[in-house]
Design an enzyme around this catalytic site. Structure first.
Site, short mmCIF file in Angstrom:
data_model
loop_
_atom_site.label_atom_id
_atom_site.label_comp_id
_atom_site.label_asym_id
_atom_site.label_seq_id
_atom_site.Cartn_x
_atom_site.Cartn_y
_atom_site.Cartn_z
N ALA B 165 0.85 -1.20 0.00
CA ALA B 165 0.00 0.00 0.00
C ALA B 165 0.89 1.25 0.00
O ALA B 165 0.67 2.18 -0.77
CB ALA B 165 -0.93 -0.01 1.21
N ASP B 166 1.90 1.24 0.85
CA ASP B 166 2.84 2.36 0.90
C ASP B 166 3.50 2.60 -0.46
O ASP B 166 3.56 3.72 -0.95
CB ASP B 166 3.96 2.05 1.90
CG ASP B 166 3.63 2.53 3.30
OD1 ASP B 166 3.08 3.63 3.43
OD2 ASP B 166 3.95 1.80 4.25
#
Lengths: 388, 388
Positions: B165-166
């Site tokens: 996600a990052d």
């Protein structure tokens, strides 16, 4: 200028997910993207009898569709006419295919159009010992370390369910094209942009790599379930709730203090073993037990409301069906319902990049095979020939 | 012009992974990236007693480091001087923080510098019902559907081990900045670039979403282990080998024909149940059994050599330790060994984006907290004040 890429022409030879996701975003931001398929079509079409499987519709919105046989003399000639008028060419063939088609960037395309930005996305890149391995999302997840760091320690390695190699590759390609467009404005020259899925996965391993380099390599744990991948942070886990699961994480001391308040366990703040990130990580199982005692009797959304209102990061584990109807994604135009001529109402993703001066507000369904042959060939090839 | 972003100045207020990965790539491609930390420093520094955990080193190569207290009058004043000279500002605070600091883009920064590109990366974005939820990679994977689509059907949902996600968020932010830079060259105006991790994960669900929309929703399978996430492709799995596991996938009819040849099971080509992608997917377990019979007695790299040489996508499942020493990643400058003043030799990731006119060939270790205060403040603030 209503959109960032207005006036740019993109030739899109790419298939499946990696390249098409990149060109989808180019199309959303105003470029004219011409998807060039072989007479057989994108191999993704084969996944459904309709030849328009849902995943194909997701990644080809707002594109023009033409068919060309690049192995034939006429097809190649027409393609080169398009190259002369294009700003960007995107392809994700295995290395060597463009050369075999006599469409190599350095030898052919660059000479025809020095301003062309040639963007190539592969599994492993154009150099290095694996360059000729054919690869797809699954195999790159295997060799790239995703599988060995995903799942429970007592279970075999398992892939990330989502197509992360494809999408990380495609997004890096998009970023590379953005940088090359900027550079072209300054220098007048195009260039080659090269991205591989394998390269793109490597930085995602930051937490396990850090655990390997900073920690004790003999006690290194490949897979940690839902715990921090480097076992360097706690609380950091997925906890059982009354009606499912909830993810909770304390990234700062402030989060930990707030959580302890909510749990009414303020005495933990005085204990040496929970005093900071490093000591809590060393007592991870105890920390998780305190949290579970509280979560297990409450519903997941209720837990999330209590925690997020106070400022502690928390979220419910949602099913794909729940995500498909997520009110937040709908409100942010990430799930957009459009009409398709044969499938009826379909839900496509909107633009993941929100630019305040380039609003995405128009969604045309993915083209049928060869849908815009007449329009594109008439406008971009015949008129050009007449002009000459 | 040796690198794509030469001459550009980036103010980087971001922390942990999402923002810093974006600015790492900006730095690699020639921008002067000034990492502005609070006097306490990036929260990532807390993960290790040294204050330079390996993951911090991975994402802050080639950046300048300064400290400013943005809550103080002097700190804010100095920061605004930097804003006036900056091209890009990157931040990944929770929504509202910049406003509370009286550094809101629309109200303050844009007026100071209309050419500024303001790039903001959050967990859920600046709009929508979840906007105020604090979030990190783990929680966004939970609510974004990654967990429910990862792992084995008989086991609980599990996160993808890597920080997807990052990194997907950070890469989209980078792409958005690229598009905004191009648009600024055309119009002279800056803009706001907004990206969220939650939005960025949604398109990665293409395969499970397609299975949901095109398939039978009552027989929908949330998690499929290493099988295709939509159960729409076979062979597509991770198979046991003599010494570990190997991923194999047949994405085209040609792959299937080649595999059947290698297995010496040509009679399968005549069977109705294996005649195309759709029918093979319907007989997935039988297909997997044929493959396993062959793989289980051979070593993983040997299997990969046999299959890839013929053109069938295959790869070994590598451990993190193996990935950390991968000869291909090393040859492609994705694993670069540099000297750090206190840690000695450390391995940082190189540039994931290879641009033929912007070669990345210089790697300076991540700054210590405030390392470049004197240099930056002297050159960019005092000299500017003297000039006025």
């Amino acid at each position: 200028m209503k959109k960032a890429l207005e006036g740019l022409v993109v030739l899109d030879l790419s298939q499946v997910y990696q390249g098409p996701y990149c060109t989808l975003q180019l199309a959303y931001h105003g470029a004219k993207v011409i998807k060039v398929e072989s007479p057989k079509g994108d191999i993704l079409r084969e996944r459904h009898e309709s030849k328009v499987p849902h995943e194909f519709l997701m990644f080809n919105t707002n594109k023009y569709g033409v068919t060309l046989d690049l192995k034939s003399k006429d097809g190649k000639k027409a393609f080169l006419k398009l190259v002369e008028q294009a700003d960007i060419l995107v392809e994700n063939f295995t290395p060597g295919v463009m050369k075999r088609l006599e469409l190599d960037y350095d030898e052919v395309l660059k000479k025809r159009n020095p301003r062309l930005i040639y963007a190539t996305a592969t599994a492993y890149g154009l150099t290095g010992p694996y360059q000729n391995f054919p690869g797809m999302d699954l195999t790159v997840q295997a060799i790239g370390g995703v599988m060995s760091s995903t799942g429970y320690p007592e279970m075999p390695p398992v892939k990330a369910g989502p197509a992360i190699a494809d999408l990380l590759g495609g997004t890096h390609l998009l970023a590379g094209i953005g940088l090359a467009l900027y550079q072209r404005e300054r220098t007048g020259e195009g260039q080659k942009v090269e991205v591989s899925m394998h390269d793109a996965l490597y930085p995602t391993l930051a937490s396990p790599l850090a655990a390997l380099y900073d920690g004790d390599p003999d006690n290194y744990c490949e897979r940690t379930g839902n715990k921090h991948s480097g076992l360097r942070s706690a609380p950091y886990n997925v906890y059982p709730s009354k009606d499912g699961f909830v993810a909770i994480i304390c990234a700062t001391e402030r989060h930990w203090q707030l959580l302890v308040d909510i749990l009414e366990q303020q005495h933990l703040l005085e204990k040496e073993e929970f005093k900071n990130t490093i000591s809590r990580a060393a007592h991870m199982d105890e920390v998780d037990q305190f949290v579970t005692e509280w979560t297990k009797n409450i519903n997941k959304w209720e837990i999330v409301e209590i925690l997020t209102e106070k400022g502690v990061p928390a979220a419910p584990v949602l099913t794909i069906k729940e995500v498909a109807n997520d009110r937040h994604l709908i409100e942010r135009n990430m799930i957009v319902e459009i009409n398709h001529p044969t499938k009826g109402k379909v839900k496509v993703p909107g633009s993941t990049i929100k630019l305040s001066r380039s609003i995405v507000d128009n969604y045309q369904p993915a083209p049928f095979l060869g849908q815009h042959n007449e329009e594109i060939f008439e406008n971009m090839i015949k008129k050009e020939e007449e002009r000459i």
